[in-house]
Design an enzyme around this catalytic site. Structure first.
Site, PDB file in Angstrom:
ATOM      1  N   SER A 266      44.627  27.940  35.253  1.00 58.19           N
ATOM      2  CA  SER A 266      43.869  28.396  34.092  1.00 58.19           C
ATOM      3  C   SER A 266      44.730  28.888  32.935  1.00 58.19           C
ATOM      4  O   SER A 266      44.286  28.871  31.800  1.00 58.19           O
ATOM      5  CB  SER A 266      42.873  29.486  34.486  1.00 58.19           C
ATOM      6  OG  SER A 266      43.521  30.702  34.745  1.00 58.19           O
TER       7      SER A 266
ATOM      8  N   LYS B  63      43.881  36.474  31.952  1.00 53.47           N
ATOM      9  CA  LYS B  63      43.370  35.692  30.807  1.00 53.47           C
ATOM     10  C   LYS B  63      43.978  36.219  29.520  1.00 53.47           C
ATOM     11  O   LYS B  63      44.520  37.313  29.459  1.00 53.47           O
ATOM     12  CB  LYS B  63      41.840  35.801  30.705  1.00 53.47           C
ATOM     13  CG  LYS B  63      41.090  35.348  31.941  1.00 53.47           C
ATOM     14  CD  LYS B  63      41.231  33.862  32.169  1.00 53.47           C
ATOM     15  CE  LYS B  63      40.558  33.454  33.472  1.00 53.47           C
ATOM     16  NZ  LYS B  63      40.957  32.157  33.918  1.00 53.47           N
TER      17      LYS B  63
END
Length: 177
Positions: free
Chosen positions: A41, A85
């Site tokens: 990711s 993130k």
């Protein structure tokens, strides 16, 4: 006689160990912690190999998170898990993102990705609510992030990543990545 002489030494050693453990607890809880990352990711900033990073916890306690920071946060739907993130939007920001509805179908022992072609690349805009942030993975097509679960409460942020520990070939500072 020997046991009497060991008494003060054992007492001093146990006090030292207790202080050291308290120091480690305070450091890990409030100052710096380690985090292990893996998965696609955050490509290309964080590669696919398992990596260990240090995260600092001070700035997030005082609301010092900026757009572009890579943060470690609790998963909004499963608080036992953590995610890494990039912060894309802060409270009050208007964020436009590509909505790519995805489904997965179980085939044998694995899931197969299915995308509806007429739904690809739809743009949606959201205003990030107060006390929330918008987070996304750098690898937009392989990231489970705010595009799927919405804005994240600021309190779920655990820290900002600042130093890569392993793999050793990449050892060093990890800001502005």
């Amino acid at each position: 006689m020997i046991l009497r002489n060991l008494g003060p030494i054992i007492k001093d050693a146990s006090i030292f160990v207790s202080k050291f453990l308290c120091f480690l607890h305070v450091t890990n809880t409030y100052l710096i912690g380690s985090v292990t990352t893996f998965g696609p990711s955050m490509l290309p900033a964080i590669d696919l190999t398992t990596s260990v990073f240090l995260m600092e916890k001070i700035s997030t306690r005082f609301g010092k998170v900026a757009r572009g920071d890579i943060v470690v946060l609790r998963h909004p739907q499963d608080p036992r898990r953590f995610m890494t993130k990039r912060v894309v939007g802060l409270e009050g920001d208007s964020v436009t993102y590509i909505s790519n509805p995805e489904t997965y179908r179980l085939e044998g022992d694995s899931f197969t990705y299915i995308s509806n072609p007429e739904n690809n690349n739809k743009h949606e805009t959201i205003v990030v609510p107060i006390d929330h942030v918008w987070v996304e993975g750098d690898n937009k097509y392989k990231s489970y992030d705010s595009r799927k679960f919405g804005p994240v409460p600021y309190d779920l942020i655990q820290g900002k990543m600042f130093w890569r520990i392993s793999p050793l070939k990449d050892f060093g500072p990890f800001w502005n990545k």
